[in-house]
Write a protein that holds these residues in place. Structure first.
Motif, mmCIF file in Angstrom:
data_model
loop_
_atom_site.group_PDB
_atom_site.id
_atom_site.type_symbol
_atom_site.label_atom_id
_atom_site.label_comp_id
_atom_site.label_asym_id
_atom_site.label_seq_id
_atom_site.Cartn_x
_atom_site.Cartn_y
_atom_site.Cartn_z
ATOM 1 N N ALA A 1 0.823 -1.204 0.000
ATOM 2 C CA ALA A 1 0.000 0.000 0.000
ATOM 3 C C ALA A 1 0.857 1.254 0.000
ATOM 4 C CB ALA A 1 -0.925 -0.015 1.216
ATOM 5 N N THR A 2 1.920 1.234 0.791
ATOM 6 C CA THR A 2 2.799 2.400 0.844
ATOM 7 C C THR A 2 3.495 2.616 -0.486
ATOM 8 O OG1 THR A 2 3.175 1.999 3.196
ATOM 9 C CG2 THR A 2 4.717 3.470 2.077
ATOM 10 N N LEU A 3 3.998 1.533 -1.064
ATOM 11 C CA LEU A 3 4.679 1.655 -2.357
ATOM 12 C C LEU A 3 3.729 2.151 -3.440
ATOM 13 C CD1 LEU A 3 6.818 -1.615 -2.287
ATOM 14 C CD2 LEU A 3 7.583 0.724 -1.884
ATOM 15 N N GLN A 4 2.481 1.685 -3.381
ATOM 16 C CA GLN A 4 1.502 2.131 -4.363
ATOM 17 C C GLN A 4 1.212 3.619 -4.192
ATOM 18 O OE1 GLN A 4 -2.165 -0.034 -4.224
ATOM 19 N NE2 GLN A 4 -2.954 0.858 -6.116
ATOM 20 N N SER A 5 1.121 4.058 -2.938
ATOM 21 C CA SER A 5 0.852 5.478 -2.698
ATOM 22 C C SER A 5 2.005 6.356 -3.150
ATOM 23 C CB SER A 5 0.570 5.711 -1.208
ATOM 24 O OG SER A 5 1.752 5.529 -0.439
ATOM 25 N N LEU A 6 3.209 5.769 -3.190
ATOM 26 C CA LEU A 6 4.380 6.527 -3.639
ATOM 27 C C LEU A 6 4.523 6.515 -5.154
ATOM 28 C CD1 LEU A 6 6.974 5.365 -0.967
ATOM 29 C CD2 LEU A 6 5.894 7.606 -1.135
ATOM 30 N N ASP A 7 3.656 5.737 -5.846
ATOM 31 C CA ASP A 7 3.683 5.670 -7.312
ATOM 32 C C ASP A 7 5.074 5.281 -7.815
ATOM 33 O OD1 ASP A 7 1.022 6.353 -7.641
ATOM 34 O OD2 ASP A 7 1.453 8.503 -7.670
ATOM 35 N N VAL A 8 5.625 4.177 -7.279
ATOM 36 C CA VAL A 8 6.979 3.802 -7.669
ATOM 37 C C VAL A 8 7.078 3.394 -9.130
ATOM 38 C CG1 VAL A 8 7.634 3.107 -5.345
ATOM 39 C CG2 VAL A 8 6.599 1.422 -6.880
ATOM 40 N N ALA A 9 5.957 3.014 -9.732
ATOM 41 C CA ALA A 9 5.994 2.612 -11.138
ATOM 42 C C ALA A 9 5.489 3.716 -12.063
ATOM 43 C CB ALA A 9 5.144 1.350 -11.356
ATOM 44 N N LYS A 10 5.146 4.863 -11.490
ATOM 45 C CA LYS A 10 4.644 5.958 -12.316
ATOM 46 C C LYS A 10 5.712 6.428 -13.283
ATOM 47 C CE LYS A 10 2.569 10.547 -11.891
ATOM 48 N NZ LYS A 10 2.179 11.620 -10.946
ATOM 49 N N GLY A 11 5.321 6.630 -14.530
ATOM 50 C CA GLY A 11 6.265 7.077 -15.544
ATOM 51 C C GLY A 11 7.127 5.954 -16.092
ATOM 52 N N ARG A 12 6.824 4.722 -15.677
ATOM 53 C CA ARG A 12 7.586 3.557 -16.183
ATOM 54 C C ARG A 12 6.591 2.520 -16.677
ATOM 55 N NH1 ARG A 12 12.527 2.865 -11.867
ATOM 56 N NH2 ARG A 12 13.157 1.266 -13.343
ATOM 57 N N PRO A 13 5.968 2.775 -17.813
ATOM 58 C CA PRO A 13 4.925 1.865 -18.308
ATOM 59 C C PRO A 13 5.457 0.462 -18.603
ATOM 60 C CG PRO A 13 5.566 3.456 -19.992
ATOM 61 C CD PRO A 13 6.195 3.903 -18.715
ATOM 62 N N GLY A 14 6.740 0.325 -18.843
ATOM 63 C CA GLY A 14 7.298 -0.989 -19.133
ATOM 64 C C GLY A 14 7.919 -1.657 -17.936
ATOM 65 N N VAL A 15 7.420 -1.310 -16.725
ATOM 66 C CA VAL A 15 8.078 -1.800 -15.517
ATOM 67 C C VAL A 15 8.000 -3.319 -15.401
ATOM 68 C CG1 VAL A 15 6.016 -1.534 -14.041
ATOM 69 C CG2 VAL A 15 8.318 -1.419 -13.046
ATOM 70 N N ARG A 16 6.897 -3.929 -15.850
ATOM 71 C CA ARG A 16 6.783 -5.393 -15.772
ATOM 72 C C ARG A 16 7.801 -6.065 -16.694
ATOM 73 N NH1 ARG A 16 2.484 -7.215 -12.930
ATOM 74 N NH2 ARG A 16 0.842 -5.709 -12.448
ATOM 75 N N ASP A 17 7.966 -5.521 -17.880
ATOM 76 C CA ASP A 17 8.975 -6.068 -18.793
ATOM 77 C C ASP A 17 10.378 -5.857 -18.228
ATOM 78 O OD1 ASP A 17 7.056 -6.890 -20.583
ATOM 79 O OD2 ASP A 17 7.154 -5.053 -21.788
ATOM 80 N N GLU A 18 10.581 -4.702 -17.589
ATOM 81 C CA GLU A 18 11.883 -4.430 -16.987
ATOM 82 C C GLU A 18 12.173 -5.420 -15.863
ATOM 83 O OE1 GLU A 18 14.407 -0.627 -15.135
ATOM 84 O OE2 GLU A 18 12.321 -0.386 -15.786
ATOM 85 N N ALA B 1 9.756 12.625 0.719
ATOM 86 C CA ALA B 1 9.279 11.507 -0.091
ATOM 87 C C ALA B 1 10.325 10.408 -0.176
ATOM 88 C CB ALA B 1 8.896 11.993 -1.486
ATOM 89 N N ALA B 2 11.591 10.808 -0.312
ATOM 90 C CA ALA B 2 12.665 9.819 -0.372
ATOM 91 C C ALA B 2 12.771 9.045 0.938
ATOM 92 C CB ALA B 2 13.991 10.508 -0.681
ATOM 93 N N ASN B 3 12.629 9.755 2.067
ATOM 94 C CA ASN B 3 12.668 9.092 3.371
ATOM 95 C C ASN B 3 11.478 8.158 3.550
ATOM 96 O OD1 ASN B 3 15.031 10.369 4.129
ATOM 97 N ND2 ASN B 3 13.965 12.072 5.129
ATOM 98 N N GLN B 4 10.315 8.585 3.064
ATOM 99 C CA GLN B 4 9.124 7.753 3.180
ATOM 100 C C GLN B 4 9.281 6.469 2.377
ATOM 101 O OE1 GLN B 4 5.561 9.651 1.804
ATOM 102 N NE2 GLN B 4 4.186 8.095 2.656
ATOM 103 N N ARG B 5 9.848 6.595 1.199
ATOM 104 C CA ARG B 5 10.057 5.416 0.368
ATOM 105 C C ARG B 5 11.085 4.488 1.007
ATOM 106 N NH1 ARG B 5 11.441 6.066 -5.923
ATOM 107 N NH2 ARG B 5 13.298 7.091 -5.107
ATOM 108 N N ALA B 6 12.161 5.055 1.542
ATOM 109 C CA ALA B 6 13.181 4.237 2.195
ATOM 110 C C ALA B 6 12.605 3.498 3.391
ATOM 111 C CB ALA B 6 14.356 5.112 2.618
ATOM 112 N N ASP B 7 11.743 4.186 4.172
ATOM 113 C CA ASP B 7 11.116 3.547 5.328
ATOM 114 C C ASP B 7 10.223 2.386 4.904
ATOM 115 O OD1 ASP B 7 12.362 5.294 7.047
ATOM 116 O OD2 ASP B 7 10.648 6.660 7.217
ATOM 117 N N ALA B 8 9.556 2.525 3.756
ATOM 118 C CA ALA B 8 8.674 1.460 3.279
ATOM 119 C C ALA B 8 9.463 0.254 2.780
ATOM 120 C CB ALA B 8 7.777 1.990 2.161
ATOM 121 N N LEU B 9 10.632 0.528 2.219
ATOM 122 C CA LEU B 9 11.416 -0.557 1.623
ATOM 123 C C LEU B 9 12.285 -1.286 2.641
ATOM 124 C CD1 LEU B 9 12.621 1.152 -1.692
ATOM 125 C CD2 LEU B 9 10.642 -0.340 -1.342
ATOM 126 N N ARG B 10 12.642 -0.625 3.749
ATOM 127 C CA ARG B 10 13.600 -1.209 4.690
ATOM 128 C C ARG B 10 13.125 -2.538 5.278
ATOM 129 N NH1 ARG B 10 14.114 2.967 7.447
ATOM 130 N NH2 ARG B 10 15.775 3.866 6.177
#
Length: 255
Positions: free
Chosen positions: A150-167, A218-227
């Motif tokens: 949920a946190t990662l989705q709220s951060l839009d980690v895949a936004k602007g990367r339409p080919g993320v699944r292929d990547e 935002a960077a800190n929030q993402r790091a906290d979600a990933l840790r």
């Protein structure tokens, strides 16, 4: 895992060397200190290196009975056994191997194109390691992935990367695909594969989106979600490797 199988007579020396080739074409071995150099008959760091064959012979000579994987990270140094040169090197590399039955630890570091250099450190004592069962680690990985989603989705980690699944598929396809010793437990393999998939997702999530400029908050929030997810991946990998080593050793001993 291959070295543990070899120590218990379940794999030949050539099998271990072939397995190493998947990770790098060439491997060399040096000692970080004079104790390791003298007891294992290895050259000191900065000298012409030894080969993995020489290391394997030395492991058996000093009574090594198995291996233990450590995957430390800043803030999580479990299994390193205190402040030592091994702990410092393993934390920098974020991986290392402790030899059970002997007082040495190994840290691999890429030295050049297609060369992996293994440095052997003397350990003053054996670290006490909290045992994490494979089932517990697998459950914790699933829970961490679920709670982070949920946190990662709220951060839009895949936004602007339409080919993320292929990547993601492309990165997984480039990971080394090693052979495993005969008798490798399938559940441990499944957990390793799952951990690799989540680790690759973590790599993508940790990268800045093309053209994006994240604020500090935002960077800190993402790091906290990933840790927590990173910790769960390391725990799952460690548990899977240790379970495989246990099964391989017991199978060889029974045989």
């Amino acid at each position: 895992m291959w070295t543990a199988a070899w120590l218990h007579g379940a794999a030949a020396t050539d099998d271990v060397l072939d397995a190493l080739a998947v990770w790098r074409e060439h491997h060399d071995v040096v000692a970080a200190d004079h104790t390791a150099a003298d007891e294992l008959d290895l050259p000191m760091r900065g000298s012409y290196p030894a080969s993995p064959v020489q290391l394997l012979a030395a492991l058996r000579r000093v009574g090594t009975v198995g291996t233990r994987l450590v995957l430390p990270a800043p803030g999580d140094v479990r299994g390193l056994g205190g402040q030592t040169s091994f702990a410092t090197a393993a934390l920098t590399a974020r991986e290392g191997v402790v030899l059970t039955g002997a007082r040495f630890g190994l840290v691999p570091v890429p030295a050049a194109d297609q060369v992996l250099s293994w440095t052997v450190h003397t350990l003053p004592s054996t670290a006490v390691v909290e045992h994490v069962g494979l089932g517990e680690a697998e459950h914790a990985l699933s829970e961490a992935l679920r709670s982070s989603a949920a946190t990662l989705q709220s951060l839009d980690v895949a936004k602007g990367r339409p080919g993320v699944r292929d990547e993601l598929r492309g990165r997984l396809a480039t990971r080394p695909d090693p052979d495993w010793p005969a008798g490798m437990p399938q559940r441990a393999l499944r957990v390793l594969q799952r951990a690799n998939e989540v680790a690759t997702i973590l790599q993508l999530a940790a990268e800045d989106e093309p053209g994006a400029a994240l604020s500090s908050a935002a960077a800190n929030q993402r790091a906290d979600a990933l840790r927590p997810l990173d910790a769960a991946v390391r725990a799952a990998r460690t548990a899977a490797v240790h379970e495989a080593i246990r099964v391989l050793a017991e199978g060889a001993d029974h045989y």
